[in-house]
Design a protein around this motif. Sequence first.
Motif, PDB file in Angstrom:
ATOM      1  N   ASP A 165     -15.022 -85.671 100.810  1.00 47.29           N
ATOM      2  CA  ASP A 165     -15.969 -86.107 101.849  1.00 47.29           C
ATOM      3  C   ASP A 165     -17.398 -85.796 101.389  1.00 47.29           C
ATOM      4  O   ASP A 165     -17.812 -86.275 100.351  1.00 47.29           O
ATOM      5  N   ASN A 166     -18.115 -84.988 102.151  1.00 51.43           N
ATOM      6  CA  ASN A 166     -19.492 -84.645 101.780  1.00 51.43           C
ATOM      7  C   ASN A 166     -19.571 -83.408 100.895  1.00 51.43           C
ATOM      8  O   ASN A 166     -20.659 -82.869 100.661  1.00 51.43           O
ATOM      9  N   TYR A 167     -18.415 -82.956 100.421  1.00 52.32           N
ATOM     10  CA  TYR A 167     -18.349 -81.825  99.506  1.00 52.32           C
ATOM     11  C   TYR A 167     -17.846 -82.315  98.148  1.00 52.32           C
ATOM     12  O   TYR A 167     -17.320 -83.425  98.021  1.00 52.32           O
ATOM     13  N   THR A 168     -17.988 -81.465  97.162  1.00 47.74           N
ATOM     14  CA  THR A 168     -17.450 -81.749  95.829  1.00 47.74           C
ATOM     15  C   THR A 168     -16.738 -80.515  95.307  1.00 47.74           C
ATOM     16  O   THR A 168     -17.266 -79.397  95.399  1.00 47.74           O
ATOM     17  N   GLU A 169     -15.540 -80.731  94.774  1.00 48.27           N
ATOM     18  CA  GLU A 169     -14.803 -79.656  94.100  1.00 48.27           C
ATOM     19  C   GLU A 169     -15.094 -79.746  92.606  1.00 48.27           C
ATOM     20  O   GLU A 169     -14.868 -80.791  91.992  1.00 48.27           O
ATOM     21  N   ILE A 170     -15.619 -78.667  92.046  1.00 50.51           N
ATOM     22  CA  ILE A 170     -15.907 -78.620  90.619  1.00 50.51           C
ATOM     23  C   ILE A 170     -14.802 -77.819  89.936  1.00 50.51           C
ATOM     24  O   ILE A 170     -14.590 -76.639  90.247  1.00 50.51           O
ATOM     25  N   PHE A 171     -14.101 -78.476  89.017  1.00 51.51           N
ATOM     26  CA  PHE A 171     -12.960 -77.842  88.355  1.00 51.51           C
ATOM     27  C   PHE A 171     -13.378 -77.303  86.990  1.00 51.51           C
ATOM     28  O   PHE A 171     -13.854 -78.045  86.136  1.00 51.51           O
ATOM     29  N   LEU A 172     -13.173 -75.988  86.822  1.00 56.24           N
ATOM     30  CA  LEU A 172     -13.377 -75.325  85.546  1.00 56.24           C
ATOM     31  C   LEU A 172     -12.005 -75.039  84.947  1.00 56.24           C
ATOM     32  O   LEU A 172     -10.974 -75.416  85.526  1.00 56.24           O
ATOM     33  N   GLU A 173     -11.945 -74.383  83.824  1.00 58.35           N
ATOM     34  CA  GLU A 173     -10.650 -74.161  83.169  1.00 58.35           C
ATOM     35  C   GLU A 173      -9.697 -73.348  84.032  1.00 58.35           C
ATOM     36  O   GLU A 173      -8.507 -73.659  84.127  1.00 58.35           O
ATOM     37  N   ASN A 174     -10.195 -72.317  84.682  1.00 58.74           N
ATOM     38  CA  ASN A 174      -9.307 -71.419  85.422  1.00 58.74           C
ATOM     39  C   ASN A 174      -9.625 -71.304  86.910  1.00 58.74           C
ATOM     40  O   ASN A 174      -9.037 -70.471  87.603  1.00 58.74           O
ATOM     41  N   LYS A 175     -10.552 -72.089  87.411  1.00 55.26           N
ATOM     42  CA  LYS A 175     -10.887 -72.017  88.830  1.00 55.26           C
ATOM     43  C   LYS A 175     -11.608 -73.282  89.274  1.00 55.26           C
ATOM     44  O   LYS A 175     -11.961 -74.144  88.451  1.00 55.26           O
ATOM     45  N   LYS A 176     -11.806 -73.396  90.590  1.00 49.65           N
ATOM     46  CA  LYS A 176     -12.602 -74.494  91.111  1.00 49.65           C
ATOM     47  C   LYS A 176     -13.622 -73.940  92.095  1.00 49.65           C
ATOM     48  O   LYS A 176     -13.419 -72.893  92.717  1.00 49.65           O
ATOM     49  N   ILE A 177     -14.725 -74.680  92.236  1.00 46.62           N
ATOM     50  CA  ILE A 177     -15.814 -74.269  93.113  1.00 46.62           C
ATOM     51  C   ILE A 177     -16.093 -75.409  94.088  1.00 46.62           C
ATOM     52  O   ILE A 177     -16.221 -76.570  93.688  1.00 46.62           O
TER      53      ILE A 177
END
Length: 243
Positions: A165-177
């Motif tokens: 939606d109005n957010y974004t999930e940022i995926f890193l190697e071992n976590k997401k923000i």
Amino acid sequence: MNLKAILIEDESNSREILRNYLKKYCPKVDLVGEAASIKEGLKLINNNDLDLIFLDVEMPFGNAFDLLEQLPERSFEIVFVTAYDHYAKDALNEHAAYYLMKPINIDELIKAVAYVFEVKEKENKLQESVLNSKSKGVSGKLTLPQQDGFQILNVEEILYCKADDNYTEIFLENKKILVSKTLKYFEEALSDFPFARVHKSYLVNVNEVVKYRKGKGGSVVMSNGKELLVSASKKKQFLSFFD
């Protein structure tokens, strides 16, 4: 290279018009068959190795989407041809390369064929050679706004971003923000880096792509093993990152 194509349309007059347009204005299309129904169309698809299908939406005893449900795996591109604009969203969901309205505009038809030709040409080159990324380096930093300030992230750490939606999930190697910004915001923020918008929901770091699969619209496998869809309308942009 020519595009091996078929035409699925129940109206004989419409088939004749499109057939003549293709012959006159799109010489790189080899029309190898025509069908007037879903049943006939399915037979043609199963008996030919196709690059492109011109597909009418409404036909007797079903519609185009009934046909496509029977083809979960496919490597050909689809150009929808219809008199009804309310099918556009469904066409996008089926990863259509182009959506042509009747009566057919010749310039739009030429654009549709040119788009598919370029995509297929790039796919063929990728299959026949070692991948050479033309992307720029990813060295840089990105600030992520948070309630108590901001977080600084190395751009090279980002595998992909996913819209929520109005957010974004940022995926890193071992976590997401999770960040309270739209995917469009990050698409613009990362425009100077090798990030490609492959789908309405995904923005990927091209350097983290380890495999590309042809299919409905295609898909990419990321370095963490996650497979993400590639929309037909975004495929050309993504493939442009490679020789």
